[in-house]
Design a protein around this motif. Structure first.
Motif, PDB file in Angstrom:
ATOM      1  N   UNK A 143     -44.646  -2.465  15.043  1.00 34.69           N
ATOM      2  CA  UNK A 143     -44.151  -2.253  13.686  1.00 34.69           C
ATOM      3  C   UNK A 143     -42.622  -2.227  13.689  1.00 34.69           C
ATOM      4  N   UNK A 144     -42.055  -1.415  14.571  1.00 29.03           N
ATOM      5  CA  UNK A 144     -40.599  -1.205  14.560  1.00 29.03           C
ATOM      6  C   UNK A 144     -39.815  -2.462  14.931  1.00 29.03           C
ATOM      7  N   UNK A 145     -40.356  -3.283  15.817  1.00 30.24           N
ATOM      8  CA  UNK A 145     -39.607  -4.453  16.272  1.00 30.24           C
ATOM      9  C   UNK A 145     -39.665  -5.620  15.285  1.00 30.24           C
ATOM     10  N   UNK A 146     -40.565  -5.576  14.340  1.00 31.46           N
ATOM     11  CA  UNK A 146     -40.684  -6.680  13.383  1.00 31.46           C
ATOM     12  C   UNK A 146     -40.420  -6.137  11.980  1.00 31.46           C
ATOM     13  N   UNK A 147     -39.276  -6.466  11.406  1.00 36.89           N
ATOM     14  CA  UNK A 147     -38.844  -5.984  10.090  1.00 36.89           C
ATOM     15  C   UNK A 147     -38.624  -4.484  10.040  1.00 36.89           C
ATOM     16  N   UNK A 197     -44.155  -0.059   8.396  1.00 35.74           N
ATOM     17  CA  UNK A 197     -45.598  -0.173   8.194  1.00 35.74           C
ATOM     18  C   UNK A 197     -46.066  -1.593   7.945  1.00 35.74           C
ATOM     19  N   UNK A 198     -45.187  -2.580   8.156  1.00 37.32           N
ATOM     20  CA  UNK A 198     -45.583  -3.961   7.841  1.00 37.32           C
ATOM     21  C   UNK A 198     -46.675  -4.467   8.779  1.00 37.32           C
ATOM     22  N   UNK A 199     -46.749  -3.896   9.977  1.00 39.98           N
ATOM     23  CA  UNK A 199     -47.775  -4.343  10.930  1.00 39.98           C
ATOM     24  C   UNK A 199     -49.174  -3.957  10.435  1.00 39.98           C
ATOM     25  N   UNK A 200     -49.214  -2.988   9.525  1.00 41.07           N
ATOM     26  CA  UNK A 200     -50.515  -2.496   9.065  1.00 41.07           C
ATOM     27  C   UNK A 200     -51.099  -3.354   7.944  1.00 41.07           C
ATOM     28  N   UNK A 201     -50.263  -4.202   7.333  1.00 43.89           N
ATOM     29  CA  UNK A 201     -50.715  -4.989   6.178  1.00 43.89           C
ATOM     30  C   UNK A 201     -51.687  -6.092   6.598  1.00 43.89           C
ATOM     31  N   UNK A 202     -52.730  -6.238   5.839  1.00 48.86           N
ATOM     32  CA  UNK A 202     -53.687  -7.322   6.068  1.00 48.86           C
ATOM     33  C   UNK A 202     -53.124  -8.611   5.487  1.00 48.86           C
ATOM     34  N   UNK A 203     -53.618  -9.761   5.984  1.00 56.75           N
ATOM     35  CA  UNK A 203     -53.189 -11.025   5.387  1.00 56.75           C
ATOM     36  C   UNK A 203     -53.621 -11.112   3.923  1.00 56.75           C
ATOM     37  N   UNK A 232     -39.974   4.625   4.450  1.00 53.26           N
ATOM     38  CA  UNK A 232     -40.775   4.108   3.342  1.00 53.26           C
ATOM     39  C   UNK A 232     -41.377   2.774   3.756  1.00 53.26           C
ATOM     40  N   UNK A 233     -42.395   2.365   3.022  1.00 55.75           N
ATOM     41  CA  UNK A 233     -43.162   1.185   3.417  1.00 55.75           C
ATOM     42  C   UNK A 233     -42.604  -0.101   2.817  1.00 55.75           C
ATOM     43  N   UNK A 234     -42.561  -1.128   3.636  1.00 50.54           N
ATOM     44  CA  UNK A 234     -42.179  -2.449   3.161  1.00 50.54           C
ATOM     45  C   UNK A 234     -43.396  -3.150   2.581  1.00 50.54           C
ATOM     46  N   UNK A 235     -43.169  -4.250   1.886  1.00 57.78           N
ATOM     47  CA  UNK A 235     -44.347  -4.945   1.374  1.00 57.78           C
ATOM     48  C   UNK A 235     -44.391  -6.411   1.807  1.00 57.78           C
ATOM     49  N   UNK A 236     -43.682  -6.700   2.891  1.00 59.78           N
ATOM     50  CA  UNK A 236     -43.736  -8.062   3.419  1.00 59.78           C
ATOM     51  C   UNK A 236     -44.198  -8.007   4.873  1.00 59.78           C
ATOM     52  N   UNK A 237     -45.159  -8.838   5.201  1.00 57.01           N
ATOM     53  CA  UNK A 237     -45.628  -8.935   6.581  1.00 57.01           C
ATOM     54  C   UNK A 237     -45.954 -10.385   6.864  1.00 57.01           C
TER      55      UNK A 237
END
Ligand code: HEM
Ligand SMILES: *[C@@H]1O[C@H](CO)[C@@H](O)[C@H](O)[C@H]1NC(C)=O
Ligand SMILES: *[C@@H]1O[C@H](CO)[C@@H](O)[C@H](O)[C@H]1NC(C)=O
Ligand SMILES: *[C@@H]1O[C@H](CO)[C@@H](O)[C@H](O)[C@H]1NC(C)=O
Ligand SMILES: *[C@@H]1O[C@H](CO)[C@@H](O)[C@H](O)[C@H]1NC(C)=O
Ligand SMILES: CC(=O)N[C@H]1CO[C@H](CO)[C@@H](O)[C@@H]1O
Length: 328
Positions: free
Chosen positions: A69-73, A77-83, A150-155
């Motif tokens: 999660x931390x290394x990408x954007x 929490x972007x790693x948690x987002x489903x496609x 806070x949570x991002x909304x791009x993954x």
């Protein structure tokens, strides 16, 4: 108080505030939810501990998800987002291999939402749960987690290349990627110590075992005895589902043993072995064989990793469900 003095006090206060913020915490702090959700930290810990009791590999899983999660954007929490639709999210990308533990994060988040709706971010839940799962055998938190992410909304799966190092990476590639994240060589070595727990699939290292230089040989930087044992676990070709412990016989135990095996040339990945190819890094490896040094340094480097490119204040959102962005 005259205007001059007032000014001085104000400037000094400002200086103090600036000095505190200079501590590389990205605007995160301890006890962030003290007023808005006082039970948050204990709630996350209690649920995580009961899950960790049932699954002793949970610490390794969640720690790796937090790192990805931390290394990408950044830790958003972007790693948690489903496609969504045809868009591949981070968890679909190749290096994710077998990221796991998403169901546990969902369970924790659900209960935290019930206690304090729209308050605690998925990014903070992940950061806390990773710490708590690894800490479970110690029955106390083994590093501090600052909060307020806070949570991002791009993954996007396409954000992975260049941001997550491959297990085949050499020292300068590793150092370069970590440096882009504000992490130095010390952090690189310290955080690689996370490989003291968990497992890896044969495909992440088996090229080191067979015909490595084209002369039918193994990677000369890999301990020959260890290589022979790995060949029995990962025959050529290996079952892609087979995993081996990264720190043999100690893969459930969060300790400094990774650094002991590293100097015996038993680091599993080329990226682990690469830490011995740089003089400065090799010195850190020696230093971290001391458990006290490792635990104290790991906490410091996790604090830095946990603050990478975080969204704070009014940026981003507090996701209701960790797998999908809020519908506005
Ligand atoms: C230095 C660059 C790094 C590389 C190239 C790397 C690569 C990998 C690879 C290839 C795996 C095996 C995945 C699999 O086959 O399932 C793995 C596992 C793991 N990594 Fe790393 N990693 C790195 C840094 C980190 C950091 C910084 C952390 C955390 C602070 C971390 C934590 C873990 C954990 C805990 C596992 C075991 C996961 C499990 O058992 O489910 N790694 N890593
Ligand atoms: C897919 O990604 C593109 C750009 O990355 C974005 O414009 C589009 O809205 C996304 N589609 C969905 C369904 O999320
Ligand atoms: C090993 O690699 C060399 C050079 O790439 C190749 O010519 C040879 O066929 C390989 N041997 C085996 C057993 O795969
Ligand atoms: C290989 O590992 C063994 C222990 O498994 C150790 O005794 C030996 O020193 C290692 N050899 C090298 C070259 O690191
Ligand atoms: C993305 O996040 C922003 C907050 O930064 C929010 O205002 C917006 O509605 C979100 N977009 C979507 C599609 O949910
Ligand atoms: C947990 C998860 O979503 N894993 C995905 C990793 O990426 C592959 C494709 O490369 C997917 O099939 C997995 O579902």
């Amino acid at each position: 108080m005259n205007a001059g003095k007032g000014h001085l006090v104000l400037s000094l206060t400002l200086l103090l505030v600036l000095a505190c913020n200079a501590d590389d915490d990205g605007g995160l702090r301890k006890n962030f939810y003290k007023k808005s959700c006082p039970q948050a930290e204990k709630l996350v810990r209690d649920i995580t501990w009961s899950k960790a009791q049932a699954d002793p590999t949970l610490g390794a899983k969640l720690l790796r998800v937090h790192y990805h999660d931390c290394f990408v954007r950044g830790c958003d929490g972007s790693v948690l987002l489903d496609p969504v639709g045809t868009n591949q999210s981070e968890k679909n990308a190749v290096p994710n291999l077998t990221l796991a533990g998403f169901d546990v994060i969902d369970d924790i988040k659900k209960q935290v939402e019930q206690a304090c709706p729209n308050t605690v971010s998925c990014a903070d839940v992940l950061s806390l749960a990773a710490r708590d799962a690894v800490s479970f055998p110690f029955k106390k938190p083994i590093w501090d987690v600052l909060m307020g992410r806070r949570d991002g909304n791009i993954s996007l799966a396409s954000n992975i290349p260049g941001n997550l190092p491959s297990p085949f990476a050499d020292f300068s590639t590793l150092a370069q990627i970590f440096s882009k994240k504000g992490l130095n060589v010390n952090d690189l070595v310290v955080l690689s110590g996370a490989h003291t727990i968990g497992v890896a699939h044969c495909g992440t290292f088996s090229r080191r075992l067979y015909n490595f230089t084209g002369k039918g040989d193994a990677d000369p930087s890999l301990n020959a005895t260890y290589a022979a044992s790995l060949r029995t676990q990962c025959p050529n070709p290996a079952n892609p589902a087979t995993t081996v412990e990264m720190d043999p016989q100690s893969s459930l135990s969060f300790d400094s043993h990774y650094f002991d095996i590293l100097i015996e040339n038993e680091g599993l990945f080329q990226s682990d072995a690469a830490l011995l190819t740089n003089q400065g890094a090799a010195k850190v490896v020696q230093h971290l064989r001391s458990p006290d040094a490792f635990f104290s340094e790991f906490g410091k480097s996790m604090k830095k990793m946990g603050a990478i490119e975080v969204l704070t204040g009014t940026a981003g959102e507090i996701r209701k469900q960790c797998r999908v962005v809020n519908q506005s």
